[in-house]
Design a protein around this motif. Structure first.
Motif, PDB file in Angstrom:
ATOM      1  N   GLU A 111       0.819  -1.217   0.000  1.00  0.00           N
ATOM      2  CA  GLU A 111       0.000   0.000   0.000  1.00  0.00           C
ATOM      3  C   GLU A 111       0.851   1.265   0.000  1.00  0.00           C
ATOM      4  N   THR A 112       2.029   1.202   0.601  1.00  0.00           N
ATOM      5  CA  THR A 112       2.870   2.407   0.680  1.00  0.00           C
ATOM      6  C   THR A 112       4.096   2.331  -0.222  1.00  0.00           C
ATOM      7  N   GLY A 113       4.441   1.140  -0.652  1.00  0.00           N
ATOM      8  CA  GLY A 113       5.655   0.986  -1.451  1.00  0.00           C
ATOM      9  C   GLY A 113       6.926   0.974  -0.619  1.00  0.00           C
ATOM     10  N   LYS A 114       6.768   1.117   0.678  1.00  0.00           N
ATOM     11  CA  LYS A 114       7.952   1.095   1.542  1.00  0.00           C
ATOM     12  C   LYS A 114       8.248  -0.344   1.974  1.00  0.00           C
ATOM     13  N   TYR A 115       9.493  -0.564   2.304  1.00  0.00           N
ATOM     14  CA  TYR A 115       9.816  -1.888   2.832  1.00  0.00           C
ATOM     15  C   TYR A 115      10.764  -1.754   4.011  1.00  0.00           C
ATOM     16  N   ALA A 119      17.980   1.191 -10.504  1.00  0.00           N
ATOM     17  CA  ALA A 119      18.451   1.498  -9.148  1.00  0.00           C
ATOM     18  C   ALA A 119      18.612   3.010  -9.071  1.00  0.00           C
ATOM     19  N   PRO A 120      17.959   3.660  -8.122  1.00  0.00           N
ATOM     20  CA  PRO A 120      17.166   3.070  -7.052  1.00  0.00           C
ATOM     21  C   PRO A 120      15.773   2.647  -7.523  1.00  0.00           C
ATOM     22  N   ILE A 121      15.180   1.749  -6.737  1.00  0.00           N
ATOM     23  CA  ILE A 121      13.753   1.427  -6.888  1.00  0.00           C
ATOM     24  C   ILE A 121      13.042   2.202  -5.789  1.00  0.00           C
ATOM     25  N   THR A 122      12.332   3.226  -6.192  1.00  0.00           N
ATOM     26  CA  THR A 122      11.715   4.119  -5.205  1.00  0.00           C
ATOM     27  C   THR A 122      10.319   3.620  -4.839  1.00  0.00           C
ATOM     28  N   THR A 123       9.793   4.185  -3.771  1.00  0.00           N
ATOM     29  CA  THR A 123       8.445   3.776  -3.344  1.00  0.00           C
ATOM     30  C   THR A 123       7.421   4.076  -4.427  1.00  0.00           C
ATOM     31  N   ASP A 124       7.597   5.189  -5.141  1.00  0.00           N
ATOM     32  CA  ASP A 124       6.668   5.522  -6.227  1.00  0.00           C
ATOM     33  C   ASP A 124       6.644   4.424  -7.284  1.00  0.00           C
ATOM     34  N   MET A 125       7.816   3.945  -7.617  1.00  0.00           N
ATOM     35  CA  MET A 125       7.897   2.907  -8.650  1.00  0.00           C
ATOM     36  C   MET A 125       7.177   1.645  -8.186  1.00  0.00           C
ATOM     37  N   THR A 171      -0.005   0.552 -13.141  1.00  0.00           N
ATOM     38  CA  THR A 171       0.335   1.586 -14.119  1.00  0.00           C
ATOM     39  C   THR A 171       1.624   1.194 -14.821  1.00  0.00           C
ATOM     40  N   GLN A 172       1.870   1.786 -15.921  1.00  0.00           N
ATOM     41  CA  GLN A 172       2.998   1.376 -16.742  1.00  0.00           C
ATOM     42  C   GLN A 172       4.220   2.262 -16.539  1.00  0.00           C
ATOM     43  N   GLU A 173       4.129   3.190 -15.582  1.00  0.00           N
ATOM     44  CA  GLU A 173       5.201   4.176 -15.467  1.00  0.00           C
ATOM     45  C   GLU A 173       6.569   3.540 -15.282  1.00  0.00           C
ATOM     46  N   ASP A 174       6.607   2.533 -14.399  1.00  0.00           N
ATOM     47  CA  ASP A 174       7.917   1.973 -14.115  1.00  0.00           C
ATOM     48  C   ASP A 174       8.464   1.201 -15.299  1.00  0.00           C
TER      49      ASP A 174
END
Lengths: 197, 813
Positions: free
Chosen positions: B665-669, B785-791, B799-802
């Motif tokens: 849900e947040t993209g954080k890990y 790299a980096p793989i951000t939370t947005d990605m 979505t296809q952004e990444d």
């Protein structure tokens, strides 16, 4: 998770900065904050500071930060300037036992405070403070530039919470950056200091 | 082997100074009459200075003078893309145009504001692909690349650039350019044919360029006295940097006293004088004004002259045979070379693939393109570490496709003693990667944790990752000096920089080991060049441990041979009849017949000649070492050594295993657990090695998750000017505990078996993390790299952004 010592939170620090109006966030302010010359019309004042248990009388410009006074007026260069804008914590000192970014408070606001720097921790006979000894035992420092700030943050943490868990120590030290990435070893040092303190 | 010092912890002599604040960095010094220099820097990304009007500034009270590029380069600026001391041809925002000295910094800033500089604006470019496109702007007036042929212009057709940007393979005839634009070995076509029944991955990738962010800004203070220049500066490499800095400043080597007891972080950018020429400004200003000059550098200025890692925009195709062997790799990298030249990161990335995975056939092609952004230079594992987080998820995809375990596919492709690597097929001095993989897997309980892969807990999902890192880790050809006085103490002259690795101390212990000397009877002589220190290699590229244990050990062995010769002269017999113990040289047959080290040193000083460095010095000594030795000659008993070049590649390897819990849900890990194992030969200093492993881990977390450097695409202005805009990992971004370990098997080409380790952990940690993220997301490969939370959120949201290939330029948000 709540920080171990609510006094240590970054929010409290930021509020303090806003209140003091002393964030040296731009280059021009940075030089002003170094207190090297007086603005036109301003009046410099000799003020008395309590630093490491001694009263020191010092000529302080109105816009001067505590870190600048310590480094450039009192010769206490153990307090480092890594960013001079409240981001890195290398200039951390204790004011009334509370870790405080020296670059982000005005010296004039410290007149009633009890200021402690890294130079004030060692005993007169050369015995290191438990935090200093803990950092030596754990080989906490790498390049060492952030170390005085890390030491002071740890001293403040342990005064508020003499026996922190590792997680509590991690939270309590979170205002200090180490670009070498020695966090794990610094935490080892904090836990060691709690043991020997 | 049972060692006296090696493999044992000790307290490096500078640690107490670090915890008490007593150790001094450049900005901590002051000098009577000191004035302060400030810089006028370029406000635009590409320009030519037409006129400087400083009359008003120079008339101000408290202003002492200015220094311009015309003064520091009276014969014209060097025709290269490298950093200049000052320049009239800025190619990035923040490049120093002139310096002004005044009674204090505020006066200096006020005066600088009164200087009128007339610039001619020139076209600028931030994205290498924009510059590669035919008709696109160039970062330099004379082109967009620089090599042996001087400035050249590299251009692709618009279609070629558009296709590459869209993630397609570059054309077979796509022009290459750069320091090392291409290499190939093996049969690439056969390699991919062999993979036809196995697994083939093809895709684009990006990696970010980002600043070094050393905690100590690169401030410097200088003064001249009796014809000598005293320069308090910052450096990773004490004598190697001073040796070259003398040339940049224009002072004789024997007249430069470089003082550098401690450096607040290096990471590549302070290894060589060419990457930190700003230290010449106070030196030259001081010479001009005949006053001590301090030049403090701000955090904001560190972003522009402090250097950055090269960013990659690339395409890769990797083939695996059905048995998991990586049979072919075809890689093309467009490197962002910044506004002041850069390095060969892309070559190193391909070289790393070749060595780390023992790939049967590799083709590397690259285009290294200038942009009007921060200057680029070596940064912790330049190339090797950028590619590590890209490759690791591909390895996992291959393992999954081939029905292998992710550990096994790495074992199948791992380097071992006797293997070769790189375009020259250079033998490794030794390699124990299978052992490192197994140790990491055991310590982490890799197999036991497999049941947790992709487990869901509400919005959170568990991912496991394993990664490997490599960097070549040793050089040769340097010099060593040890001295002993009549007190019998061993003085180890060490020119290695003190940037926090403690290798200046741990390499010195090789000398103590050779002479069986108690550590309490040893002094490390370092910190300033007028202590007469031998030349060392620049302290970068994980080389110090290998390189300087060879020199320290060699110098001590020379002293040992001389000790035995002196004993034989005085006590009879042959040198071979003698051995050492307890700070004595004694007969092997009769330990009672001998001399103390103090007596030997006293006798050596009476004999003079080769025993005191007054004769028979090694012919191959570097000029710098010759100067040092000549000044030490006759002052004590000397051991001196020139280390001959060795030919093989000493590798540093690491393996990291990690478990993360990723919130969809947040993209954080959160990193739940991490284990890193070093494979660097014999361990010299366990605490120091642990620090390199955990420090590299923090850097790996930054590489794979956080760090980047943003620019305003309209005006070319750096948007990152502080830590908060270009975040480095903090306590809270890193695990509360990082477990470490080491293989500890000796390397045969080092006298104490040691190799270096500084760089690789960043690679293995970033590789493990991108693999763990991919694992948590059902094998999705971001190629970034980096793989951000947005990605991550965008991917989860579908979505296809990444997935828009190369849309995330290195320097865009």
């Amino acid at each position: 998770m709540q920080p171990v010592n609510p006094q240590l939170t970054r929010r409290r620090f930021i509020k303090g900065v806003i209140a003091s109006g002393a964030v040296a966030g731009t280059t021009s302010l940075w030089y002003a904050a170094n207190g090297q010359s007086r603005p036109a019309g301003a009046v410099e004042r000799m003020i008395r500071l309590n630093v490491n248990g001694q009263d020191r009388t010092v000529d302080v410009a109105p816009q001067e930060t505590l870190a600048s006074t310590l480094r450039y007026k009192l010769g206490l260069t153990g307090t480092k300037l890594g960013c001079n804008r409240g981001e890195c914590g290398a200039c951390t000192v204790l004011v009334d036992d509370v870790p405080t970014y020296g670059c982000s408070v005005l010296t004039h606001s410290m007149k009633d405070g009890r200021i402690e720097t890294v130079e004030g921790l060692e005993a007169p006979d050369g015995t290191l403070h438990p935090v200093q000894q803990g950092f030596v035992d754990a080989l906490g420092p790498q390049c060492g530039y952030c170390t005085p700030g890390q030491v002071m943050a740890a001293v403040g943490l342990l005064r508020a919470n003499p026996n922190p868990t590792r997680q509590e120590a991690r939270m309590g030290m979170a205002g200090n950056i180490c670009r070498c990435g020695s966090y794990d070893s610094y935490l080892d040092g904090v836990m060691r200091a709690a043991e020997i303190g | 082997m049972a060692y006296m010092h090696i493999g044992k912890d000790f307290v490096p002599p500078d640690v107490t100074g670090k915890v008490t604040g007593r150790i001094k960095y450049a900005e901590d010094y002051t000098r009577e009459g000191m004035v302060y220099a400030r810089l006028l820097t370029s406000p635009i990304p590409h320009a030519r200075v037409l006129e400087i009007d400083a009359a008003e500034a120079l008339a101000m009270d408290g202003v002492y003078g200015i220094l311009t590029a015309d003064e520091v380069y009276p014969d014209g600026e060097p025709q290269s893309t490298g950093l200049k001391i000052l320049t009239n041809h800025p190619t990035l925002v923040g490049e120093p145009i002139l310096a002004l000295a005044a009674v204090d910094e505020k006066t200096a800033e006020t005066a600088i504001a009164a200087i009128n500089v007339t610039f001619e604006r020139l076209p600028f470019v931030l994205d290498p692909l924009d510059s590669l496109r035919e008709g696109g702007p160039n970062a330099f007036v004379d082109g967009n690349t620089f090599g042996r042929q001087g400035f050249t212009e590299a251009k692709w057709s618009s279609d070629q650039v558009a296709s590459f940007r869209a993630g397609n393979a570059p054309a077979e005839d796509a022009p290459t350019t750069g320091p090392i634009p291409t290499f190939a070995y093996g049969d690439l076509e056969a390699g991919f044919a062999a993979a036809a029944d196995g697994f083939v991955y093809e895709g684009s990738f990006t990696t970010a360029g980002y600043p070094h962010h050393s905690m100590e800004p690169r401030s410097a203070m200088a003064y001249w006295e009796d014809g000598k220049l005293y320069l308090h500066g910052t450096s990773q490499s004490l004598t190697a940097l001073a040796n070259d800095m003398a040339g940049i400043i224009g002072v004789a080597k024997e007249d430069l006293v470089f003082i550098n007891a401690a450096t607040g972080g290096g990471f590549g950018q302070r290894a060589r004088a060419g990457s930190i020429p700003s230290m010449a400004i106070p030196a030259k200003m001081s010479q001009k004004l005949n006053r001590p000059v301090m030049m403090r550098i701000t955090r904001e200025e560190e972003f522009t002259i402090g250097g950055a890692r090269q960013g990659f925009q690339g395409w890769i195709k990797v083939g695996f045979r059905p048995d998991g062997v990586m049979s072919a790799c075809d890689i093309f990298v467009v490197s962002d070379n910044g506004g002041k030249g850069g390095g060969a990161d892309a070559f190193s990335a391909a070289d790393c693939i070749s060595i780390l995975y023992q790939t049967e056939a590799v083709r590397f092609r690259g285009a290294s393109v200038a942009t009007n952004t921060a200057h680029r230079g070596a940064q912790r594992g330049p190339g090797q570490n950028q590619i590590a987080p890209i490759i690791s998820p591909i390895m996992d995809a291959a393992a999954d496709a081939l029905g292998m375990s992710r550990l096994d596919i790495r074992v199948v492709n791992s380097a071992q003693t006797g293997d070769v690597g790189g375009p020259q097929r250079q033998p490794l001095t030794s390699a124990y990667m299978p052992e490192a993989l197994q140790q990491a897997a055991n310590d982490f309980d890799w197999e036991g944790r497999q049941s947790r892969r992709r487990q869901r807990n509400g919005s959170k999902v568990t991912g496991l990752g394993i990664g490997q890192g490599y960097h070549n880790a040793g050089r040769s050809g340097m010099d060593g000096i040890v001295m002993m006085g009549a007190d019998g103490r061993l003085k180890i002259h060490n020119g290695v920089g003190n940037l926090g690795t403690y290798s200046y101390a741990s390499t010195s212990r090789a000398a103590a080991e050779a002479l069986k000397m108690p550590w309490e009877s040893c002094d490390i002589i370092t910190g300033r060049t007028d202590y007469h220190l031998p030349i060392t290699s620049p302290q970068d590229g994980s080389n110090s441990i290998f390189t300087n244990t060879r020199t320290c050990y060699g110098a001590a062995m020379d002293m040992l041979a001389k000790m035995k010769e002196i004993a034989a002269q005085g006590l009879g017999g042959e040198p071979a009849d003698y051995d050492i113990s307890d700070e004595r040289v004694h007969r092997i047959a009769d330990g009672g017949i001998g001399m103390s080290y103090a007596e030997v040193a006293q006798r050596a000083m009476e004999l003079g000649g080769k025993f005191t460095g007054e004769a028979e010095l090694p012919e191959e000594l570097a000029e710098w070492t010759q100067i040092a030795a000549s000044r030490l000659a006759g002052t004590g008993f000397m051991g001196i050594y020139h280390d001959p070049a060795h030919s093989n590649n000493p590798p540093g390897f690491t393996v990291t295993c990690t478990e993360i819990e990723l919130d969809l849900e947040t993209g954080k890990y959160e990193i739940l657990d991490m284990v890193s194992i070093g494979e660097c030969g014999t361990v010299m200093h366990p605490q120091g090695l642990k620090n390199q492993l955990v420090g590299g881990a923090v850097w790996g977390i930054g590489l794979s998750a956080l760090e980047r450097h943003l620019y305003d695409p309209q005006n070319g202005l750096p948007a990152s000017t502080g830590y908060w805009q270009s975040k480095v990992p903090t306590y809270l971004d890193t695990p509360a505990r990082i477990e470490t370990g080491w293989v500890d098997l000796p390397d045969p080409e080092n006298p104490v078996g040691a190799r270096g380790i500084g760089e690789p952990t960043q690679g293995s940690v970033s590789a493990a993390l991108t693999a763990a993220i991919s694992d948590a997301l059902d094998g999705h490969i971001f190629g970034a790299a980096p793989i951000t939370t947005d990605m991550i959120i965008n991917h989860v949201a579908g979505t296809q952004e990444d997935a828009v290939a190369l849309a995330q330029n290195n320097f865009r948000g």
